[in-house]
Every structure is written in C-alpha cells, then in structure tokens.
Design an enzyme around this catalytic site. Structure first.
Site, mmCIF file in Angstrom:
data_model
loop_
_atom_site.group_PDB
_atom_site.id
_atom_site.type_symbol
_atom_site.label_atom_id
_atom_site.label_comp_id
_atom_site.label_asym_id
_atom_site.label_seq_id
_atom_site.Cartn_x
_atom_site.Cartn_y
_atom_site.Cartn_z
ATOM 1 N N GLU A 66 42.107 47.039 49.679
ATOM 2 C CA GLU A 66 41.227 46.420 48.460
ATOM 3 C C GLU A 66 41.637 47.037 47.221
ATOM 4 O O GLU A 66 41.983 46.292 46.337
ATOM 5 C CB GLU A 66 39.822 46.479 49.001
ATOM 6 C CG GLU A 66 39.462 45.436 50.067
ATOM 7 C CD GLU A 66 39.577 43.801 49.448
ATOM 8 O OE1 GLU A 66 39.830 43.549 48.321
ATOM 9 O OE2 GLU A 66 39.535 42.861 50.432
ATOM 10 N N GLU A 70 43.259 45.077 44.306
ATOM 11 C CA GLU A 70 42.577 44.768 43.047
ATOM 12 C C GLU A 70 42.866 45.579 41.907
ATOM 13 O O GLU A 70 42.692 45.106 40.668
ATOM 14 C CB GLU A 70 40.984 45.063 43.196
ATOM 15 C CG GLU A 70 40.438 44.001 44.068
ATOM 16 C CD GLU A 70 38.928 44.262 44.446
ATOM 17 O OE1 GLU A 70 38.383 45.103 43.728
ATOM 18 O OE2 GLU A 70 38.351 43.623 45.365
ATOM 19 N N GLU A 121 40.059 42.821 34.809
ATOM 20 C CA GLU A 121 40.403 44.055 34.046
ATOM 21 C C GLU A 121 40.224 45.163 35.008
ATOM 22 O O GLU A 121 39.196 45.137 35.970
ATOM 23 C CB GLU A 121 39.506 44.271 32.768
ATOM 24 C CG GLU A 121 39.341 43.333 31.857
ATOM 25 C CD GLU A 121 38.653 43.528 30.684
ATOM 26 O OE1 GLU A 121 38.756 44.719 30.054
ATOM 27 O OE2 GLU A 121 37.608 42.756 30.281
#
Length: 165
Positions: A66, A70, A121
């Site tokens: 993850e 991300e 972001e």
C-alpha cells in the site's frame, strides 16, 4: 487498486450495510524525522498511507504494498505500532468497520509521488508542520508502540466520528 474485487462482489449482495474488513497503515519517518503523508483520493483529507489487506496477504506485506502504490516509497517494516477497530462511513454511503493494524516503517528507496487515484498528493512533514489530520491518523502517530484498546473500552477517547477516516 482502489477496491479489491472480492469487496465489490460482497457489496453487490450487502449494499451499503456494515462490512468488517482488515486494514493496515504505515508511520514512515525519514532520516530527518519527517512523516510521510498522503492526501486521499476518496475524501481529499491528509492521512497516513493505508489500505485493505487482501485475502492470503500478511499485514506486513499489505502495508509495504500500500505504501508503494500510494506514495512510490519502498519501506521496511520495523515494528508494530498498534491495533484497533474503527468505523468508517464512506462518501458513497458504504459502512465499514476496520480491524486496523499499523506499523512503524522506514523508507528503503523510491521517489515520493501521488498515484492520482488513491493519493492526490504525497509529502514529508515535520511534526510542527503537519496538515490537518483525521483523528485516526493522529491516534496512530501518537500511539505507536504496540497500542491496543483494553477489553470493554472505546477505541480511544474522542474517536467517535465514523466519517473521519
């Protein structure tokens, strides 16, 4: 991968009803003591990198996956931060309760970048310059040494808003 196919299939049967899911997140500090955060694609809020644990996947494998998906950062898991359950109400009306395990990690390579889907972001933040964080991220940042809720206790004082994650 935003939602694993098995969850989509369960949702086809359950609708928006409560679903218990395993989840994980990472507290990643760089050598300067800054923490890695993502601005989430689902609600636009800043948070620790986090996601669901897939069937057959160990929590440590999931957190490494993850974080990279991300943020573009490879991590090494150093220790268990804590474990707790918490409710989530998603913007689409889905109700979930996560059994959530968080880990302290260190960066091991990669370049910080948003994936444009789960993360809008990505940034490294000094503790004195943290953006507004949901109560669950604040808990994980402050309670990260094998924290758990004692039997019969609420997950943590003040943690009550299921839409906060």
């Amino acid at each position: 991968m935003p939602v694993p196919p098995y969850v989509t299939e369960l949702r086809a049967h359950l609708g928006h009803d409560l679903l218990l899911l395993p989840g994980t997140s990472a507290i990643v500090h760089d050598p300067h003591g800054r923490v890695l955060l993502v601005r989430r694609g689902d609600n636009g809020r800043w948070s620790l990198p986090a996601g669901m644990i897939d069937p057959g996947e160990q929590p440590t494998e999931a957190v490494v996956r993850e974080v990279f998906e991300e943020t573009g950062i490879h991590v090494t898991v150093e220790s268990l931060g804590g474990v707790a359950t918490h409710p989530v109400l998603y913007p689409n009306g889905d109700h979930c309760e996560y059994l959530h395990v968080w880990f302290r990690c260190r960066p091991a390579g990669g370049t910080a970048r948003a994936d444009g889907d789960e993360s809008l972001e990505v940034g490294w933040f000094a503790e004195s310059e943290l953006p507004p964080l949901d109560e669950w991220s604040r808990l994980r940042l402050t309670e990260n040494d094998g924290w758990f809720a004692p039997p019969g206790a609420p997950p943590h004082p003040g943690l009550s808003d299921p839409s906060a994650l």
